[in-house]
Design an enzyme around this catalytic site. Structure first.
Site, PDB file in Angstrom:
ATOM      1  N   HIS A 146      -0.262  -4.374   0.051  1.00 27.24           N
ATOM      2  CA  HIS A 146      -0.989  -5.490   0.641  1.00 27.24           C
ATOM      3  C   HIS A 146      -2.188  -4.949   1.415  1.00 27.24           C
ATOM      4  O   HIS A 146      -2.233  -3.772   1.802  1.00 27.24           O
ATOM      5  CB  HIS A 146      -0.083  -6.273   1.596  1.00 27.24           C
ATOM      6  CG  HIS A 146       1.062  -6.950   0.906  1.00 27.24           C
ATOM      7  ND1 HIS A 146       0.900  -8.054   0.108  1.00 27.24           N
ATOM      8  CD2 HIS A 146       2.391  -6.670   0.891  1.00 27.24           C
ATOM      9  CE1 HIS A 146       2.072  -8.441  -0.361  1.00 27.24           C
ATOM     10  NE2 HIS A 146       2.996  -7.614   0.093  1.00 27.24           N
ATOM     11  N   CYS A 187      -5.303  -6.692  -1.510  1.00 28.37           N
ATOM     12  CA  CYS A 187      -6.227  -7.760  -1.157  1.00 28.37           C
ATOM     13  C   CYS A 187      -7.340  -7.196  -0.282  1.00 28.37           C
ATOM     14  O   CYS A 187      -7.100  -6.304   0.538  1.00 28.37           O
ATOM     15  CB  CYS A 187      -5.492  -8.871  -0.409  1.00 28.37           C
ATOM     16  SG  CYS A 187      -4.291  -9.771  -1.409  1.00 28.37           S
TER      17      CYS A 187
END
Length: 426
Positions: A146, A187
């Site tokens: 992430h 991300c």
């Protein structure tokens, strides 16, 4: 033909006295650092990506002793894994967990260990192996997890862009490599390099997304109830599995991956001259012995930050037991409640920091920008994670950090002002 075939071929070659060449200029060596920065079964895909990357390198003749792997290792034998000891990276795929040698696992998967290993600093944890590279060597880094503006996550901490950049610049100054290539799946992964990676330190990086958008998970497995891969990652690896890496350049691979990763903007940064070099200079220069065929499959791509929601929705739709469906529905409702609370809290922090100026507040919660005032943003994020919401334990909290980024970009703003606002709200 699976990984066992390539292992047998390698063993046969060694017995017959056949050597695999790893030819780099001036006798340089190949080094690789493969990192999955998450844990938990819903993040299955991250460790699947890294395991697959390990075999991509190994099957292309990359010296196994120079591949260092960091992953939590809680997926293969997880209680939720219906196929114990098996990790796959695409539906009906082969077991990519088999044969992977993990150097750092569990609590050893941290930003500190990552930076130590990368820079060749002595490490007392795990296997103790580090990248012991020199001025003629090539380093390949693949990070999967992430992310948020200016950071990538680890299980219990985060690595910030300036921390990574400081390490890379030191390595260049100390002549720890001839060239380095980084592939980053996260991300806002572009924010790790955008406007801060120099183009003259022999480093080339590509990312799954630009500096202000999500990356995407793919390959929903209805048997395992999880996503098996990430769109950018499976695209570069499935290409490397079948391509002639001596003929295909890094730019060729970038163009292929950018075309096939059609949900986010795959980006490139740093020294663009390196992009003209063959992929084999960083992923191994021996033709793969694997006979791989990848039938076309739907990616079922979803934003990485929504994976948990999609998994729960799938479980609800597929369940035939009313009590189970009700329990899963409650779990989904709870996740939406937590998300609402996180967003509301961050809005209150932003409003307090801008003195409840409606115009500044509206901009702070709505716009997405590539600009980051690191002097304000980095300490603000660390304080937020420590005092408000642990961004490593509650991944959705990563999705609202862009608000802190926007507030920090306001003229006259400081981390001290934001921290006072957090003290009042949190």
């Amino acid at each position: 033909m699976g990984f066992s075939f390539s292992v047998n071929l390698l063993s046969f070659a060694l017995l017959c006295g056949i050597s695999f060449s790893h030819s780099l200029k001036d006798g340089g060596k190949h080094w690789a650092l493969l990192v999955a920065g998450s844990n938990g079964f819903e993040n299955y895909r991250h460790q699947a990506d890294v395991c697959h990357a390990y075999h991509v390198l190994k099957d292309h003749g990359f010296p196994e002793e120079n591949i260092i792997v960091m992953m939590y290792d809680d997926i293969a034998y997880n209680t939720e894994n219906k196929d114990k000891g098996v990790i796959i990276n695409r539906p009906n795929g082969e077991n990519v967990y088999q044969g992977v040698k993990i150097d750092y696992k569990g609590k050893d998967v941290t930003p500190e260990v990552f930076l130590n290993v990368l820079q060749g600093k002595k490490e007392q944890r795990g296997s103790k192996r580090v990248i012991d590279s020199g001025p003629n060597d090539h380093i390949f880094v693949n990070f999967v997890d992430h992310g948020a503006p200016g950071l990538v996550a680890f299980p219990d901490d985060s690595l910030h862009a300036r921390e990574l950049m400081t390490a890379l610049k030191k390595m260049h100054k100390k002549k720890r490599f001839a060239q380095m290539v980084l592939y980053v799946e996260a991300c806002e992964s572009g924010s790790m390099f955008n406007k801060i990676l120099p183009n003259n330190i022999n480093i080339y990086a590509t990312t799954a997304a630009n500096a202000k958008e999500s990356s995407y998970a793919c390959y929903l497995d209805k048997h395992l109830d999880t996503y098996l891969g990430d769109l950018y990652s499976v695209n570069w690896m499935e290409n490397s599995d079948v391509a002639n890496l001596k003929k295909e350049t890094l730019l060729n691979q970038f163009d292929i991956v950018r075309k096939n990763t059609n949900k986010s903007h795959v980006m490139e940064y740093g020294d663009m001259d390196i992009a003209s070099e063959p992929v084999s200079d960083f992923q191994g220069d021996t033709p793969s012995a694997r006979n791989v065929y990848y039938p076309a499959l739907p990616f079922d791509a979803v934003p990485s930050h929504d994976v948990d929601l999609h998994i729960l929705r799938h479980k609800i739709q597929s369940s035939t037991i009313e009590e189970e469906r009700s329990n899963l529905s409650r779990q989904l409702d709870y996740k939406f409640k937590v998300r609402s609370e996180i967003a509301s809290q961050m809005h209150k922090i932003a409003a307090a920091a801008v003195g409840h100026d409606s115009g500044l507040f509206s901009e702070a919660i709505s716009i997405r920008t590539e600009d980051i005032n690191f002097d304000c943003y980095e300490p603000a994020v660390k304080y937020y994670s420590a005092m408000c919401r642990n961004i490593n334990q509650v991944p959705f909290a990563l999705r609202v950090l862009y608000i802190l980024q926007n507030v920090c970009n306001i003229q006259g703003m400081s981390s001290e002002i934001l921290i006072r606002a957090m003290d009042d709200i949190c």
